[in-house]
Design a protein around this motif. Structure first.
Motif, PDB file in Angstrom:
ATOM      1  N   TYR A  98     -36.299   4.312 -13.170  1.00 25.10           N
ATOM      2  CA  TYR A  98     -37.316   3.188 -12.427  1.00 25.10           C
ATOM      3  C   TYR A  98     -37.268   1.941 -13.200  1.00 25.10           C
ATOM      4  N   GLY A 116     -34.973  -1.840 -12.800  1.00 25.59           N
ATOM      5  CA  GLY A 116     -35.892  -3.007 -12.428  1.00 25.59           C
ATOM      6  C   GLY A 116     -35.618  -4.185 -13.376  1.00 25.59           C
ATOM      7  N   ASN A 133     -32.693  -6.020 -12.859  1.00 29.74           N
ATOM      8  CA  ASN A 133     -32.493  -7.005 -11.854  1.00 29.74           C
ATOM      9  C   ASN A 133     -33.354  -8.255 -12.249  1.00 29.74           C
ATOM     10  N   GLY A 162     -40.663  -9.304  -6.416  1.00 30.07           N
ATOM     11  CA  GLY A 162     -40.913  -7.890  -6.330  1.00 30.07           C
ATOM     12  C   GLY A 162     -42.164  -7.478  -5.115  1.00 30.07           C
ATOM     13  N   ASN A 178     -39.498  -7.572  -1.284  1.00 29.65           N
ATOM     14  CA  ASN A 178     -38.838  -6.119  -1.575  1.00 29.65           C
ATOM     15  C   ASN A 178     -37.531  -6.452  -2.553  1.00 29.65           C
ATOM     16  N   SER A 192     -36.023  -5.472  -5.731  1.00 31.03           N
ATOM     17  CA  SER A 192     -36.419  -4.275  -6.835  1.00 31.03           C
ATOM     18  C   SER A 192     -36.218  -4.621  -8.165  1.00 31.03           C
ATOM     19  N   ALA A 196     -41.621  -4.128  -9.054  1.00 24.28           N
ATOM     20  CA  ALA A 196     -41.747  -3.487  -8.012  1.00 24.28           C
ATOM     21  C   ALA A 196     -41.180  -1.994  -8.166  1.00 24.28           C
ATOM     22  N   SER A 197     -41.044  -1.697  -9.369  1.00 23.05           N
ATOM     23  CA  SER A 197     -40.665  -0.224  -9.695  1.00 23.05           C
ATOM     24  C   SER A 197     -42.050   0.654 -10.065  1.00 23.05           C
TER      25      SER A 197
END
Lengths: 304, 221
Positions: free
Chosen positions: A63, A67, A70, A216, A220, A222, A226-227
């Motif tokens: 996770y 994240g 990114n 995030g 959407n 990631s 967002a994790s």
């Protein structure tokens, strides 16, 4: 700072300070106790909610690290694209020709006045209309586009301020030895102002890193924030723990950048080689938020 | 040309944006000033708290804070801030998050304003026997505020733009409506232009008016 607003404390002031310390300590302790009780009541402090981050490496590899990766990809892409674009617009705003100066001024002021989120939403929807962009990449492209549009215009102002901060004689001397306008900018003004701008540019990175979180939450994308959702549902509703870890990573990352920027600023101010003009982290924030005309002498502020 | 606007409460959405901005501005001005007072106070513990707060909060993305208020405070800890229905709860949570975030920047602005007040002023005030609270409240802060109207205007403009983040927890403000509209309607460019225009209308006058005010009230030294 300390000596401006109050004297070195005498016996009475010392006693009062001790009293105030005790009172504020009691207040902080009361708040902390209340937070502890509320968290404990909802079982958010149980060890099994926090243990994944310390005992289970999958929490990181599945996770958090992807994240974070990114987030960093989006931030660095945005920075790399926004910097030359910003330099271009910053220099065009200083042009002698009205037909160059005016449009770039309008573009810069326009994109600074609009929230990044609006730009990202626009870019995201725009990219759905192109066949060539797969839906996996779309959020990343949208986030980077939004960040580039906004931060290029902020960096344009940084570049403009950096060039204007150089002593006037620099450009005049270059013209006097027969350089053309383009040469003056390329070989004399820009290289010198880059050093002056470095701290401001580094601290703009903090703004970019923070803004990736918007992607995030709403596109959407990631990234790190967002994790939180999949992570906390996988590890049994440990929302508070997940948020704490993610927030701490953001703080550590950005605090390192801020510290680096102010170290750079101090170092540049000290060095004798530069012209003495340094654009600090505060200057970015000053011009960050759509300052209209003129420059403010004091203070920090603004910035998303 | 503007038929696509029918059926959408555009003015209502921007009104929510304005409300978010005003409430958060008032709240963060109060909390930010208190933080600034803590950061210059003679009590080391308060100074430490002020510094820690500003350094931590400034480096957390606003989006994380806003989403935390919803997922963490409301859904996990059931903190509703005295509201009954979900719309009001989300609105108040968003205001809370915006205040927590913006006050860090207000604090820095006010503190930089305190630094512009000449040392002699505070020394003279102390010489006639004023206490720390009196020096700060009567002499330093009034002058500091007059010199930070410009920076505070920048914070206010940033805050206006930041209210869009409240869309992340479903507060029906401008960005939320825009997201909804571009999903349903085909007029992407026109819709975006309308919302961009709306924000330019909100931020540009703020900058111009407060810029003029800051020149008017600044203490000439």
């Amino acid at each position: 700072m300390t000596s401006i607003l109050y004297d070195a404390p005498g016996p009475r002031a010392k006693r009062r300070n001790v009293l105030l310390t005790v009172v504020s300590l009691a207040a902080f302790a009361a708040v902390l106790w209340w937070v502890y009780l509320t968290l404990d009541e909802r079982n958010q402090l149980d060890w099994d909610k926090w243990s994944p981050f310390f005992t289970d490496s999958r929490a990181w590899t599945t996770y958090i690290l992807p994240g974070l990766e990114n987030t960093l990809i989006a931030a660095s892409l945005a920075m790399v694209i926004a910097l030359p674009l910003g330099a271009l617009f910053g220099i065009s705003r200083l042009s002698d020709h009205l037909w160059v100066r005016l449009p770039s001024g309008v573009v810069v002021e326009f994109f600074r006045a609009i929230p990044v989120l609006i730009l990202m939403l626009f870019a995201n929807e725009l990219y759905t209309q192109f066949e060539g962009i797969s839906s996996d990449n779309r959020p990343l492209y949208a986030v980077v586009t939004g960040l580039v549009l906004y931060n290029a215009s902020v960096l344009a102002e940084v570049v403009r301020a950096g060039i204007l901060s150089l002593p006037k004689g620099q450009g005049e001397a270059a013209l006097a030895i027969g350089m053309r306008k383009g040469q003056v900018m390329r070989s004399v003004l820009l290289p010198q102002s880059v050093t002056a701008m470095l701290p401001a540019i580094v601290s703009q990175l903090v703004v970019i890193v923070k803004d990736t979180a918007l992607g995030g939450a709403l596109l959407n994308f990631s990234e790190l924030l967002a994790s939180v959702r999949p992570m906390s549902s996988f590890y049994g509703a440990n929302t508070i723990a997940s948020f704490t870890i993610v927030a701490l990573i953001f703080v550590a990352l950005n605090f390192a950048l801020t510290t680096f920027a102010s170290w750079l600023e101090r170092r540049l101010r000290r060095s004798k080689k530069s012209t003495g003009a340094v654009l600090g982290a505060d200057n970015v924030d000053d011009i960050n938020a759509g300052e209209v005309g003129g420059t403010t002498a004091t203070g920090a502020g603004g910035g998303i | 040309m503007f038929d696509f606007l029918e059926g959408y409460d555009l003015l209502g959405a921007f009104w929510v944006t304005v409300q978010l901005t005003v409430y958060s501005a008032i709240g963060s001005l109060i909390w930010g000033t208190l933080l600034a007072a803590m950061r210059v106070s003679p009590v080391p513990l308060m100074r430490g708290f002020g510094t820690a707060y500003v350094n931590v909060v400034r480096n957390i993305p606003l989006t994380v804070i806003i989403i935390f208020t919803s997922l963490g405070l409301y859904q996990t800890l059931s903190i509703t801030l005295g509201a009954e229905d979900i719309t009001t709860i989300n609105f108040r949570l968003a205001v809370l998050g915006l205040i927590a975030y913006t006050s860090a920047f207000v604090c820095e602005a006010v503190r930089s304003g305190i630094n512009t007040v000449p040392v002699g002023q505070a020394e003279a005030a102390r010489a006639i026997g004023l206490s720390f609270t009196q020096v700060l409240g009567l002499i330093v802060l009034p002058q500091a505020f007059r010199s930070v109207v410009g920076p505070l205007a920048n914070v206010l403009i940033a805050l206006t733009k930041n209210t869009t983040v409240a869309a992340a927890i479903g507060v029906a403000e401008a960005a939320y409506l825009m997201k909804e509209m571009i999903e349903n309607e085909a007029e992407l460019l026109l819709i975006s232009a309308v919302f961009a225009f709306g924000f330019v209308c909100l931020t540009l006058p703020t900058g111009l008016i407060l810029g003029w005010v800051s020149k008017k009230v600044a203490v000439k030294r």
